[in-house]
Design an enzyme around this catalytic site. Structure first.
Site, PDB file in Angstrom:
ATOM      1  N   GLY A  45       0.888  -1.268   0.340  1.00 25.02           N
ATOM      2  CA  GLY A  45      -0.051   0.012  -0.062  1.00 25.02           C
ATOM      3  C   GLY A  45       0.615   1.152  -0.154  1.00 25.02           C
ATOM      4  O   GLY A  45       0.670   2.822  -0.612  1.00 25.02           O
ATOM      5  N   ASP A 101       0.721   3.554   4.442  1.00 27.05           N
ATOM      6  CA  ASP A 101      -0.370   4.436   3.444  1.00 27.05           C
ATOM      7  C   ASP A 101      -1.066   4.590   4.795  1.00 27.05           C
ATOM      8  O   ASP A 101      -1.608   5.944   4.613  1.00 27.05           O
ATOM      9  CB  ASP A 101      -1.109   3.374   2.713  1.00 27.05           C
ATOM     10  CG  ASP A 101      -1.068   1.968   3.082  1.00 27.05           C
ATOM     11  OD1 ASP A 101      -1.040   1.995   4.308  1.00 27.05           O
ATOM     12  OD2 ASP A 101      -2.040   1.446   2.657  1.00 27.05           O
ATOM     13  N   ASP A 104      -5.022   2.319  10.959  1.00 28.66           N
ATOM     14  CA  ASP A 104      -6.423   2.266  10.749  1.00 28.66           C
ATOM     15  C   ASP A 104      -6.494   1.532  11.878  1.00 28.66           C
ATOM     16  O   ASP A 104      -6.236   2.083  12.987  1.00 28.66           O
ATOM     17  CB  ASP A 104      -6.803   1.220   9.530  1.00 28.66           C
ATOM     18  CG  ASP A 104      -8.689   0.858   9.801  1.00 28.66           C
ATOM     19  OD1 ASP A 104      -9.161   0.801  10.522  1.00 28.66           O
ATOM     20  OD2 ASP A 104      -8.960   0.530   8.188  1.00 28.66           O
ATOM     21  N   LYS A 132      -6.295   7.369  10.668  1.00 32.79           N
ATOM     22  CA  LYS A 132      -8.315   7.119  10.840  1.00 32.79           C
ATOM     23  C   LYS A 132      -8.019   7.035  12.813  1.00 32.79           C
ATOM     24  O   LYS A 132      -8.207   5.806  13.766  1.00 32.79           O
ATOM     25  CB  LYS A 132      -8.813   5.602  10.799  1.00 32.79           C
ATOM     26  CG  LYS A 132      -9.188   5.689   9.122  1.00 32.79           C
ATOM     27  CD  LYS A 132     -10.088   4.402   8.598  1.00 32.79           C
ATOM     28  CE  LYS A 132      -9.747   3.794   7.030  1.00 32.79           C
ATOM     29  NZ  LYS A 132     -10.234   2.658   7.730  1.00 32.79           N
ATOM     30  N   PHE A 153     -13.609   2.853   3.927  1.00 30.81           N
ATOM     31  CA  PHE A 153     -12.662   2.212   3.364  1.00 30.81           C
ATOM     32  C   PHE A 153     -12.567   2.913   2.108  1.00 30.81           C
ATOM     33  O   PHE A 153     -12.721   3.547   1.161  1.00 30.81           O
ATOM     34  CB  PHE A 153     -13.491   1.161   3.024  1.00 30.81           C
ATOM     35  CG  PHE A 153     -11.885   0.235   2.673  1.00 30.81           C
ATOM     36  CD1 PHE A 153     -11.380  -0.325   3.828  1.00 30.81           C
ATOM     37  CD2 PHE A 153     -12.151  -0.030   1.209  1.00 30.81           C
ATOM     38  CE1 PHE A 153     -10.758  -1.180   3.110  1.00 30.81           C
ATOM     39  CE2 PHE A 153     -11.113  -0.935   0.672  1.00 30.81           C
ATOM     40  CZ  PHE A 153     -10.156  -2.002   1.776  1.00 30.81           C
ATOM     41  N   VAL A 154     -10.676   3.801   2.107  1.00 35.64           N
ATOM     42  CA  VAL A 154     -10.189   4.214   1.470  1.00 35.64           C
ATOM     43  C   VAL A 154      -9.920   3.616   0.301  1.00 35.64           C
ATOM     44  O   VAL A 154      -8.866   2.731   0.605  1.00 35.64           O
ATOM     45  CB  VAL A 154      -9.849   5.773   1.413  1.00 35.64           C
ATOM     46  CG1 VAL A 154     -10.759   6.555   2.199  1.00 35.64           C
ATOM     47  CG2 VAL A 154      -8.816   5.445   2.651  1.00 35.64           C
ATOM     48  N   ASP A 160      -5.262  -0.093  -1.904  1.00 36.87           N
ATOM     49  CA  ASP A 160      -6.533  -0.940  -2.787  1.00 36.87           C
ATOM     50  C   ASP A 160      -7.641  -1.725  -2.812  1.00 36.87           C
ATOM     51  O   ASP A 160      -7.655  -1.912  -1.524  1.00 36.87           O
ATOM     52  CB  ASP A 160      -5.271  -2.120  -3.429  1.00 36.87           C
ATOM     53  CG  ASP A 160      -5.485  -2.991  -2.156  1.00 36.87           C
ATOM     54  OD1 ASP A 160      -4.958  -3.063  -0.766  1.00 36.87           O
ATOM     55  OD2 ASP A 160      -5.773  -4.283  -1.972  1.00 36.87           O
ATOM     56  N   ARG A 166      -4.864   1.195  -6.571  1.00 41.86           N
ATOM     57  CA  ARG A 166      -3.742   1.609  -6.667  1.00 41.86           C
ATOM     58  C   ARG A 166      -3.633   2.659  -7.280  1.00 41.86           C
ATOM     59  O   ARG A 166      -3.413   3.704  -6.797  1.00 41.86           O
ATOM     60  CB  ARG A 166      -2.458   1.081  -6.846  1.00 41.86           C
ATOM     61  CG  ARG A 166      -2.636  -0.578  -5.028  1.00 41.86           C
ATOM     62  CD  ARG A 166      -2.207  -1.557  -5.002  1.00 41.86           C
ATOM     63  NE  ARG A 166      -2.345  -2.260  -4.377  1.00 41.86           N
ATOM     64  CZ  ARG A 166      -2.047  -2.660  -2.879  1.00 41.86           C
ATOM     65  NH1 ARG A 166      -2.198  -1.733  -2.281  1.00 41.86           N
ATOM     66  NH2 ARG A 166      -1.725  -4.018  -2.739  1.00 41.86           N
TER      67      ARG A 166
HETATM   68  P1  XMP Z   1      -3.610  -1.860  10.030  1.00 47.00           P
HETATM   69  O1  XMP Z   1      -5.687  -1.789  10.363  1.00 47.00           O
HETATM   70  O2  XMP Z   1      -3.608  -2.746  10.186  1.00 47.00           O
HETATM   71  O3  XMP Z   1      -3.947  -0.897   8.913  1.00 47.00           O
HETATM   72  O4  XMP Z   1      -3.855  -0.671  11.155  1.00 47.00           O
HETATM   73  C1  XMP Z   1      -2.985  -1.117   7.866  1.00 47.00           C
HETATM   74  C2  XMP Z   1      -2.894  -1.502   7.032  1.00 47.00           C
HETATM   75  O5  XMP Z   1      -4.242  -2.137   6.248  1.00 47.00           O
HETATM   76  C3  XMP Z   1      -4.601  -1.429   5.013  1.00 47.00           C
HETATM   77  N1  XMP Z   1      -5.807  -0.749   4.534  1.00 47.00           N
HETATM   78  C4  XMP Z   1      -6.714  -0.526   4.672  1.00 47.00           C
HETATM   79  N2  XMP Z   1      -6.250  -0.198   3.076  1.00 47.00           N
HETATM   80  N3  XMP Z   1      -8.267   1.276   2.740  1.00 47.00           N
HETATM   81  C5  XMP Z   1      -7.267   0.313   1.979  1.00 47.00           C
HETATM   82  O6  XMP Z   1      -7.308   0.400   0.964  1.00 47.00           O
HETATM   83  C6  XMP Z   1      -8.214   0.919   3.900  1.00 47.00           C
HETATM   84  O7  XMP Z   1      -8.904   1.651   4.120  1.00 47.00           O
HETATM   85  C7  XMP Z   1      -7.496   0.705   4.175  1.00 47.00           C
HETATM   86  N4  XMP Z   1      -7.355   0.118   5.532  1.00 47.00           N
HETATM   87  C8  XMP Z   1      -6.591   0.002   6.357  1.00 47.00           C
HETATM   88  C9  XMP Z   1      -3.661  -0.945   4.508  1.00 47.00           C
HETATM   89  O8  XMP Z   1      -2.977  -1.957   2.623  1.00 47.00           O
HETATM   90  C10 XMP Z   1      -2.477  -0.924   6.027  1.00 47.00           C
HETATM   91  O9  XMP Z   1      -1.195  -1.308   4.948  1.00 47.00           O
END
Ligand code: XMP
Length: 180
Positions: A45, A101, A104, A132, A153-154, A160, A166
Site C-alpha cells: 500500500g 499508507d 487503521d 483513522k 474504506f478508502v 487497494d 492503487r
Molecule cells: P491496520 O488496520 O493494521 O491497517 O492499521 C493497516 C493496513 O491495512 C490496509 N488498510 C486499508 N487499505 N483502505 C485500504 O485500501 C482502507 O481504508 C484501509 N484501512 C487499512 C492498508 O494496507 C494498511 O497498511
C-alpha cells in the site's frame, strides 16, 4: 475507475502539497542524525506514497522493504497481519523511519514497530499518509501524519481493494456496494 468512488477525499494536488510538507517535517528531524537513515516501507500500500515522499528528502538513506498482508482478496475486514516478505536489510543501529499508507486498527504498525525494535534499530519513527483517529491501541504511535480521515474504506494512491485502484492519482471512498 473514478465512477467506482462515492466521493474523492483528496485530489492529486492536495496529496502532492501535503507530501511535500511532510518531507520538510521529516527532513528537519533527521538532518544531523548519524549513522544514517533506513526507510522501511510496508508493501504494497505504501508504494506511491514512498516514491513521492523520498524524493522530498535530501539526506542519504537506505531502503529496506517488508511486505505484510492484512486484507487477503476481496474484503474490507482486516485480519491479523502476516509477513509475506521478510525485511530485506539489516536495521541494527540504524535510524528507521517506517512508511505506511494508513493507520487503521494499528495491528500492522504494532507488529512492524516491535519487529524493528527487536532487531536493534537505534530509533524507530513512523510516517503514515492517512490516519483513522481513535482506532489504534495507545502503544501504536505515529510521528508524521498526512491527513486524518473518518472510518471509511478508502482507495487510490497506493491503497487497494482486491489489488485494484492503487493507480488512482487521488484518494476516495469506494462505493459500498462494490465491497459486498
Ligand atoms: P491496520 O488496520 O493494521 O491497517 O492499521 C493497516 C493496513 O491495512 C490496509 N488498510 C486499508 N487499505 N483502505 C485500504 O485500501 C482502507 O481504508 C484501509 N484501512 C487499512 C492498508 O494496507 C494498511 O497498511
Amino acid at each position: 475507475m473514478r465512477s467506482d468512488l462515492s466521493k474523492v477525499l483528496f485530489t492529486r494536488e492536495q496529496i502532492q502539497q501535503r507530501v511535500r510538507e511532510m518531507g520538510n517535517e521529516i527532513a528537519i528531524v533527521y538532518a544531523d542524525l548519524e549513522p544514517g537513515l533506513t526507510i522501511v516501507p510496508i508493501l504494497s500500500g505504501s508504494i506511491i506514497f514512498l516514491a513521492d515522499l523520498i524524493r522530498e528528502l535530501p539526506m542519504r538513506m537506505k531502503i529496506a522493504l517488508i511486505q505484510l498482508s492484512t486484507y487477503p482478496g476481496a474484503t474490507t475486514t482486516a485480519q491479523e497481519p502476516r509477513v509475506v516478505t521478510e525485511l530485506s536489510a539489516d536495521v541494527r543501529g540504524r535510524h528507521v523511519l517506517i512508511v505506511d499508507d494508513i493507520l487503521d486498527t494499528g495491528r500492522t504498525l504494532r507488529s512492524v514497530q516491535s519487529m524493528i525494535r527487536d532487531r536493534g534499530a537505534a530509533t524507530v519513527r513512523t510516517a503514515v499518509l492517512l490516519s483513522k483517529p481513535g482506532k489504534a491501541p495507545p502503544e501504536v504511535t505515529v510521528d508524521f501524519v498526512g491527513f486524518e480521515i473518518d472510518d471509511l474504506f478508502v482507495v487510490g494512491y497506493g491503497l487497494d481493494f482486491d489489488d485494484h485502484y492503487r493507480n488512482l492519482p487521488h484518494i476516495g471512498v469506494l462505493r459500498p456496494e462494490l465491497t459486498r
